[in-house]
Structure formats: C-alpha cells, structure tokens
Design an enzyme around this catalytic site. Structure first.
Site, PDB file in Angstrom:
ATOM      1  N   ARG A  83       0.832  -1.217   0.000  1.00 20.17           N
ATOM      2  CA  ARG A  83       0.000   0.000   0.000  1.00 20.17           C
ATOM      3  C   ARG A  83       0.858   1.255   0.000  1.00 20.17           C
ATOM      4  O   ARG A  83       0.555   2.219  -0.715  1.00 20.17           O
ATOM      5  CB  ARG A  83      -0.951  -0.001   1.190  1.00 20.17           C
TER       6      ARG A  83
ATOM      7  N   ASN B 238      -6.478  -2.645   1.471  1.00 21.98           N
ATOM      8  CA  ASN B 238      -6.484  -4.099   1.564  1.00 21.98           C
ATOM      9  C   ASN B 238      -7.920  -4.590   1.525  1.00 21.98           C
ATOM     10  O   ASN B 238      -8.821  -3.953   2.083  1.00 21.98           O
ATOM     11  CB  ASN B 238      -5.847  -4.569   2.874  1.00 21.98           C
TER      12      ASN B 238
END
Length: 79
Positions: A4, A22
């Site tokens: 990320r 996520n």
C-alpha cells in the site's frame, strides 16, 4: 516497504489521484484517476511491486470517477 505504501508513493510520483486498500481476501484494491499514460505507468509499477512483494497479477477495469479522490492518493482503511 509494504504494497500500500509503495502504491501511494508511486501514484504520488505519477500525479495520480485515488486510493489503495487491503481487501478481506488478501487482495489489494487500487482505485486510480489519471491519463491513459499515467494509468499504464501505474499498472507496470504495481505489477513489479515493492522489493519483497509477490504480485501475481494486476486486473484493470473502468470505473466511475469519484471526484473526492481526484486530487490526492490515499491509503484507505481495510475493507
């Protein structure tokens, strides 16, 4: 570096808006707003991923433009 954070840094470098988060099943969702050239550069970078990531594939699909993400790229809370 996690995926990320890699996606956020890469998108910021490319000037892309959107988010990364996520998903419950272990996948990562990236929503991105930019030109076709920016999207291709982001796709290539995401396919490569950060140093320790194992990226199996990058799927792309068209989506509506969410204006609230047009000017920045953020890391969102897990879905």
């Amino acid at each position: 570096m996690g995926f990320r954070f890699f996606a956020e840094r890469t998108a910021a470098t490319l000037g892309v808006g959107g988010y990364v988060k996520n998903l419950f099943d272990g996948r990562v969702e990236v929503y991105a707003i930019g030109t076709a050239e920016q999207m291709e550069s982001l796709r290539v970078a995401l396919l490569r991923g950060p140093r320790m990531a194992a990226v199996e594939r990058v799927d792309a699909e068209k989506a509506d433009v969410l204006r609230e993400y047009a000017n920045a790229f953020t890391i969102e809370r897990d879905a």
